[in-house]
Write a protein that holds these residues in place. Structure first.
Motif, PDB file in Angstrom:
ATOM      1  N   ASP A  23       0.816  -1.219   0.000  1.00  0.00           N
ATOM      2  CA  ASP A  23       0.000   0.000   0.000  1.00  0.00           C
ATOM      3  C   ASP A  23       0.848   1.267   0.000  1.00  0.00           C
ATOM      4  OD1 ASP A  23      -2.368  -1.424  -0.024  1.00  0.00           O
ATOM      5  OD2 ASP A  23      -2.516  -1.472   2.163  1.00  0.00           O
ATOM      6  N   THR A  24       2.159   1.127  -0.060  1.00  0.00           N
ATOM      7  CA  THR A  24       3.040   2.287   0.040  1.00  0.00           C
ATOM      8  C   THR A  24       3.351   2.924  -1.315  1.00  0.00           C
ATOM      9  OG1 THR A  24       4.985   0.842  -0.043  1.00  0.00           O
ATOM     10  CG2 THR A  24       4.131   1.411   2.131  1.00  0.00           C
ATOM     11  N   THR A  25       2.906   2.313  -2.396  1.00  0.00           N
ATOM     12  CA  THR A  25       3.196   2.829  -3.734  1.00  0.00           C
ATOM     13  C   THR A  25       2.125   3.834  -4.139  1.00  0.00           C
ATOM     14  OG1 THR A  25       4.128   0.668  -4.268  1.00  0.00           O
ATOM     15  CG2 THR A  25       3.722   2.132  -6.093  1.00  0.00           C
ATOM     16  N   SER A  26       2.570   5.009  -4.619  1.00  0.00           N
ATOM     17  CA  SER A  26       1.614   6.034  -5.047  1.00  0.00           C
ATOM     18  C   SER A  26       0.899   5.589  -6.325  1.00  0.00           C
ATOM     19  CB  SER A  26       2.343   7.357  -5.306  1.00  0.00           C
ATOM     20  OG  SER A  26       3.126   7.259  -6.482  1.00  0.00           O
ATOM     21  N   LEU A  27      -0.175   6.264  -6.649  1.00  0.00           N
ATOM     22  CA  LEU A  27      -0.944   5.937  -7.844  1.00  0.00           C
ATOM     23  C   LEU A  27      -0.085   6.092  -9.093  1.00  0.00           C
ATOM     24  CD1 LEU A  27      -3.587   5.136  -9.171  1.00  0.00           C
ATOM     25  CD2 LEU A  27      -4.237   7.550  -9.178  1.00  0.00           C
ATOM     26  N   ASP A  28       0.647   7.196  -9.190  1.00  0.00           N
ATOM     27  CA  ASP A  28       1.500   7.416 -10.362  1.00  0.00           C
ATOM     28  C   ASP A  28       2.585   6.350 -10.468  1.00  0.00           C
ATOM     29  OD1 ASP A  28       0.097   9.652 -11.201  1.00  0.00           O
ATOM     30  OD2 ASP A  28       1.411  11.072 -10.155  1.00  0.00           O
ATOM     31  N   GLN A  29       3.185   6.003  -9.341  1.00  0.00           N
ATOM     32  CA  GLN A  29       4.203   4.950  -9.322  1.00  0.00           C
ATOM     33  C   GLN A  29       3.597   3.614  -9.734  1.00  0.00           C
ATOM     34  OE1 GLN A  29       5.847   5.084  -5.316  1.00  0.00           O
ATOM     35  NE2 GLN A  29       7.911   5.024  -6.193  1.00  0.00           N
ATOM     36  N   SER A  30       2.401   3.360  -9.253  1.00  0.00           N
ATOM     37  CA  SER A  30       1.725   2.106  -9.576  1.00  0.00           C
ATOM     38  C   SER A  30       1.475   1.980 -11.076  1.00  0.00           C
ATOM     39  CB  SER A  30       0.394   2.000  -8.824  1.00  0.00           C
ATOM     40  OG  SER A  30       0.608   1.902  -7.441  1.00  0.00           O
TER      41      SER A  30
END
Length: 74
Positions: A23-30
């Motif tokens: 859950d630590t990954t941002s939307l853009d990173q994802s």
């Protein structure tokens, strides 16, 4: 990516899956990771298909050579 071995690409793909499951990954990173994962998946599929073609050729006549699928071998 073209310089990667199949094993390196598969390892990176596994890393991406683990990162996306957190859950630590941002939307853009994802989204970026997902895109990289799709590219790696396609790359691995191509590598597997190439190996399957080589194995089929070896099984067909005992050596690697190009052949016409429509050609009959005895």
């Amino acid at each position: 990516m073209e310089n990667m071995t199949f094993e390196q690409a598969l390892n990176r793909l596994e890393e991406i899956v683990q990162l996306l499951e957190k859950d630590t990954t941002s939307l853009d990173q994802s989204v970026d990771l997902f895109q990289e994962g799709i590219q790696l998946s396609n790359y691995c599929s191509k590598k597997i298909n190439n190996v399957e073609d080589k194995v089929a050729k070896i099984l067909l006549n005992g050596k690697i050579e190009d052949f016409d699928v429509g050609e009959q071998h005895e």
